[in-house]
Design an enzyme around this catalytic site. Structure first.
Site, short mmCIF file in Angstrom:
data_model
loop_
_atom_site.label_atom_id
_atom_site.label_comp_id
_atom_site.label_asym_id
_atom_site.label_seq_id
_atom_site.Cartn_x
_atom_site.Cartn_y
_atom_site.Cartn_z
N ASP A 11 -0.39 -5.51 9.64
CA ASP A 11 -1.46 -4.59 9.23
C ASP A 11 -2.65 -5.43 8.78
O ASP A 11 -2.58 -6.13 7.77
CB ASP A 11 -0.95 -3.70 8.08
CG ASP A 11 -1.94 -2.59 7.73
OD1 ASP A 11 -3.03 -2.55 8.35
OD2 ASP A 11 -1.63 -1.78 6.85
N TRP A 15 0.88 -1.18 0.00
CA TRP A 15 0.00 0.00 0.00
C TRP A 15 0.92 1.22 0.00
O TRP A 15 1.80 1.33 0.87
CB TRP A 15 -0.84 -0.06 1.27
CG TRP A 15 -1.80 1.06 1.46
CD1 TRP A 15 -2.65 1.59 0.53
CD2 TRP A 15 -2.02 1.80 2.67
NE1 TRP A 15 -3.39 2.59 1.10
CE2 TRP A 15 -3.02 2.75 2.40
CE3 TRP A 15 -1.47 1.73 3.95
CZ2 TRP A 15 -3.49 3.64 3.37
CZ3 TRP A 15 -1.93 2.61 4.90
CH2 TRP A 15 -2.92 3.55 4.61
N LYS A 53 -13.10 -0.96 6.00
CA LYS A 53 -13.68 -1.81 4.97
C LYS A 53 -14.70 -2.78 5.56
O LYS A 53 -15.79 -2.93 5.03
CB LYS A 53 -12.59 -2.63 4.25
CG LYS A 53 -11.34 -1.85 3.88
CD LYS A 53 -11.62 -0.77 2.87
CE LYS A 53 -10.39 -0.08 2.31
NZ LYS A 53 -9.42 0.49 3.17
N ALA A 67 -6.15 -4.92 7.67
CA ALA A 67 -7.08 -3.86 7.24
C ALA A 67 -8.31 -4.40 6.52
O ALA A 67 -9.21 -3.64 6.20
CB ALA A 67 -6.34 -2.87 6.33
C1 LMR Z 1 -6.80 1.86 -0.73
O1 LMR Z 1 -5.69 1.32 -0.75
O2 LMR Z 1 -7.43 2.13 -1.75
C2 LMR Z 1 -7.43 2.19 0.59
O3 LMR Z 1 -6.70 1.66 1.63
C3 LMR Z 1 -7.72 3.62 0.74
C4 LMR Z 1 -6.52 4.44 1.06
O4 LMR Z 1 -6.56 5.15 2.07
O5 LMR Z 1 -5.53 4.42 0.31
#
Ligand code: LMR
Length: 397
Positions: free
Chosen positions: A213, A133, A248, A215
């Protein structure tokens, strides 16, 4: 009045590429446009409604909440503790008081506290599978911790366990490793249970601090299944940090609901670590926003609402699976092989597309995805998959 100015010395920063896509998509007048950008779950109709269990909890909150006076930097501890059985499982999810946590503004706030706490404790480097990410690398850079990258996904579409093992073999005291608990963002490539067993054993024998993490719990294989790796690692090591997001799995995106948990070797250390987490929170945002976390607490402390929540989560997961299976069965996407998407988990997948192809999908076909080639699988519906697959064929053939 002095004449020296400082703020004009700041360099212009580009907008966050992923978040910028939201505005670009909104401004596109085409009716058949498809948003596969930011990670937001969409129903079969393309909407992102508030969960029914959250609506019910919010109504209860309106009638029962009698003050909005400050809580504290740790936020709503009823929320923090109500989540723990779902994350850590077992008879005693706190492991005799060795695990505790605090509420944070979203998963981002949780990662931020975890990384900052690790740094305060003496962690200098964090190993991280790439791609990850994008905000992970930004948080590490902003916190002043060195990132050591290793390859996350192997060429055959499975997780590159050898790369992680190699990174861990070259790391030790003063290092941490950041792992995605489930539904890897952006690749969708998760470690198998057998691989988690191996990872837990390696971490158990090493001095590297795990930071997990989590999420997307519940969006992969199920709430319990998606916690397998986290629980395995925690059972093998003396201490760890866990960043959790409810954005989410409770659909609370803009309400910013997350939690940072710490597991230490002794209950005294847990209290000490949490005091550091609270000090960090106080200096950053003082206290997290209350509303969404209160709604989650209410949903998780009322059996009927909890059942409604798990049912809603089950149907989200089933829809993501249905889209993945339809994509995986499409053999007409030109040079793009969609078959691996059937084996992956969660909302995301990476497609091997060039910058030009991604731009053409956006400009010529109204299909929006991250510049990395990541798609949000949940942005597709049975009604627009064919358009998407045909567009892939058009740009890649
Ligand atoms: C994403 O990766 O699209 C989500 O986790 C939203 C974000 O905050 O980037």
């Amino acid at each position: 009045m002095g004449t020296a100015t400082m703020l004009d010395r700041l360099d212009q920063q580009p907008p966050d590429a992923l978040l910028a896509l939201i505005k670009l998509f909104d401004a596109d007048p085409r009716e058949d446009k498809i948003d596969l950008g930011v990670g937001v779950y969409r129903t079969a109709d393309g909407g992102t409604p508030v969960f029914a269990c959250i609506k019910a909890a919010e109504q209860k909150l309106v009638s029962e909440q009698d003050t909005k006076a400050y809580l504290g930097p740790e936020g709503d501890m009823g929320f923090v503790h109500a989540l723990m059985p779902h994350i850590f499982g077992g008879e005693d999810p706190s492991l005799g008081g060795r695990i505790d946590g605090m509420q944070t503004p979203g998963g981002t706030g949780a990662v931020r506290i975890a990384v900052a706490m690790a740094k305060k404790a003496g962690i200098k480097r964090i190993l991280m599978g790439t791609p990850s990410w994008p905000n992970h690398a930004q948080i590490l850079a902003d916190t002043g911790v060195e990132m050591v990258g290793f390859n996350h996904a192997a060429a055959d579409g499975s997780a590159d366990l050898a790369a992680l093992k190699d990174a861990l073999a070259n790391a030790g005291e003063g290092d941490a490793v950041l792992l995605h608990g489930c539904c890897h963002n952006p690749t969708g490539v998760d470690y198998t249970n057998a691989q988690w067993d191996e990872i837990a054993a390696i971490l158990g024998a090493s001095d590297v601090l795990p930071i997990i993490d989590l999420a997307y719990q519940g969006l992969g294989l199920g709430m319990e299944e998606d916690a397998y790796g986290t629980r395995k690692v925690l059972a093998a090591v003396p201490e760890a940090l866990i960043a959790y997001s409810c954005d989410k799995n409770f659909g609370l995106y803009r309400d910013r609901v997350g939690a940072c948990y710490v597991m230490t070797a002794s209950t005294a250390d847990t209290a000490k670590a949490m005091s550091n987490g609270c000090a960090l929170a106080r200096a950053n945002w003082s206290m997290p926003p209350d509303h969404g976390a209160s709604a989650v607490r209410m949903a998780l402390t009322d059996p009927a609402m909890t059942k409604q929540w798990t049912d809603e989560l089950d149907s989200m997961r089933a829809r993501i699976r249905q889209v993945r299976e339809k994509l995986a069965a499409s053999s007409n996407a030109g040079a793009v092989n969609l078959a691996p998407l059937g084996q992956q988990q969660g909302m995301f997948a990476m497609l091997p597309l060039s910058k030009e192809q991604i731009l053409s999908l956006r400009e010529d076909h109204g299909i929006y995805m991250a510049g990395s080639g990541r798609i949000n699988v949940a942005g597709l519906t049975m009604g627009n998959i064919d358009k998407f697959v045909n567009a892939l064929a058009a740009v890649s053939s």
